[in-house]
Write a protein that holds these residues in place. Structure first.
Motif, short mmCIF file in Angstrom:
data_model
loop_
_atom_site.label_atom_id
_atom_site.label_comp_id
_atom_site.label_asym_id
_atom_site.label_seq_id
_atom_site.Cartn_x
_atom_site.Cartn_y
_atom_site.Cartn_z
N GLU A 77 0.79 -1.10 0.24
CA GLU A 77 0.12 0.00 -0.08
C GLU A 77 0.98 1.15 0.08
N VAL A 78 0.56 2.19 -0.98
CA VAL A 78 1.74 3.36 -1.07
C VAL A 78 0.86 4.58 -0.75
N TYR A 79 1.29 5.51 -0.14
CA TYR A 79 0.81 6.83 0.63
C TYR A 79 1.79 7.89 0.26
N SER A 80 1.02 8.98 0.14
CA SER A 80 1.91 10.34 0.24
C SER A 80 1.16 11.40 1.01
N GLY A 81 1.96 12.12 1.78
CA GLY A 81 1.36 13.29 2.46
C GLY A 81 2.36 14.49 2.84
N GLY A 82 1.94 15.40 3.06
CA GLY A 82 2.68 16.54 3.38
C GLY A 82 2.70 16.99 5.04
N THR A 83 3.38 18.01 5.29
CA THR A 83 3.51 18.75 6.63
C THR A 83 2.10 19.85 6.63
N GLU A 84 1.94 20.36 5.39
CA GLU A 84 0.92 21.19 4.99
C GLU A 84 0.25 20.59 3.91
N VAL A 85 -1.26 21.13 3.88
CA VAL A 85 -1.91 20.77 2.63
C VAL A 85 -2.08 22.04 1.80
N THR A 86 -1.88 21.59 0.49
CA THR A 86 -2.10 22.63 -0.50
C THR A 86 -2.86 21.91 -1.62
N ALA A 87 -2.30 21.48 -2.83
CA ALA A 87 -3.08 20.80 -3.76
C ALA A 87 -2.07 20.07 -4.83
N CYS A 88 -2.13 18.96 -5.57
CA CYS A 88 -1.26 18.43 -6.36
C CYS A 88 -1.26 19.47 -7.47
N HIS A 89 -0.08 19.81 -7.78
CA HIS A 89 0.15 20.83 -8.65
C HIS A 89 -0.01 20.48 -10.29
N PRO A 90 -0.74 21.08 -10.93
CA PRO A 90 -0.97 21.14 -12.39
C PRO A 90 -0.01 20.44 -13.07
N ASN A 91 1.37 20.97 -12.84
CA ASN A 91 2.43 20.52 -13.51
C ASN A 91 2.91 19.15 -13.22
N THR A 92 2.47 18.77 -12.14
CA THR A 92 2.77 17.26 -11.64
C THR A 92 1.88 16.61 -12.31
N LEU A 93 0.67 16.88 -12.34
CA LEU A 93 -0.35 15.90 -13.18
C LEU A 93 -0.09 15.85 -14.80
#
Length: 209
Positions: A77-93
């Motif tokens: 099972e793979v997860y990702s998270g941050g120390t802050e919440v922003t958004a998955c950047h459009p350039n990433t997608l």
């Protein structure tokens, strides 16, 4: 992702690009993961952590999801998270789509939109969230810090059985430049190369075919 086999061959041929320091780190991580796989502590849980859960941790989760399903169906099972919440950047997608990932809009009514990454018969929801959110495992997971800032801000990841500083340069510095998507793709492929080395090594160490 129809060309996953091609990427596996490409990344295997590019292993000489990995520095001795990165190889040592990846071997250490592979050893820890292999123990979990061999001891049948399934599902084996991997968590990729970055400050904003917007770029590098999302890219790492995407590759880990694909490689785990390709080499070890129903084991990880793979997860990702941050120390802050922003958004998955459009350039990433966009970079994920450009290199062949099947990424589809799932929910776009909020700034922190959810997107669906599909591979074979499985899917993964891409969006920004805290690494310690209730939907994530709180114990017995392996943490990978994908940025130096998160590594510094989280000297301890509570509940992690192992923690590795798996830092990459932030493609954010290319935002709003003509080369943004190209640079994001370079980062995505760099992360993919290292994660393929990791999962391929685990495969050989556990003699899983």
């Amino acid at each position: 992702m129809k060309q996953i086999g091609n990427y596996c061959e490409q990344f295997k041929a590019e292993e000489s690009k990995l520095s001795p320091e990165r190889i040592a780190l990846l071997k250490c991580a592979a050893k820890a993961i292999s123990v979990e796989v061999t001891d049948a502590h399934t599902p084996v849980k991997l968590m990729f952590i970055c400050t904003h859960n917007s770029r590098r941790s999302q890219l790492a989760q995407a590759w880990a999801f694909v490689f785990s399903e390709y080499y070890f169906p129903n084991v990880f099972e793979v997860y990702s998270g941050g120390t802050e919440v922003t958004a998955c950047h459009p350039n990433t997608l966009k970079s994920l789509q450009n290199i062949g990932f099947d990424v589809q809009a799932r929910e776009t009514s909020t700034v922190n939109a959810k997107h669906l990454l599909k591979f074979q018969n499985s899917s993964l929801s891409l969006y920004s969230k805290l690494y310690h959110t209730s939907e994530h495992p709180s114990t017995h997971f392996i943490a990978f810090m994908t940025c130096a800032q998160a590594s510094k801000n989280c000297p301890v990841v509570f509940g992690a059985k192992h923690r590795f500083n798996f830092n990459f340069e932030d493609p954010k510095r290319f935002d709003d430049t003509p080369s943004a998507i190209i640079e994001y793709e370079k980062t995505a492929l760099e992360i993919g190369r290292e994660l393929h080395f990791l999962f391929n090594l685990v495969k050989h160490q556990t003699r899983t075919n």
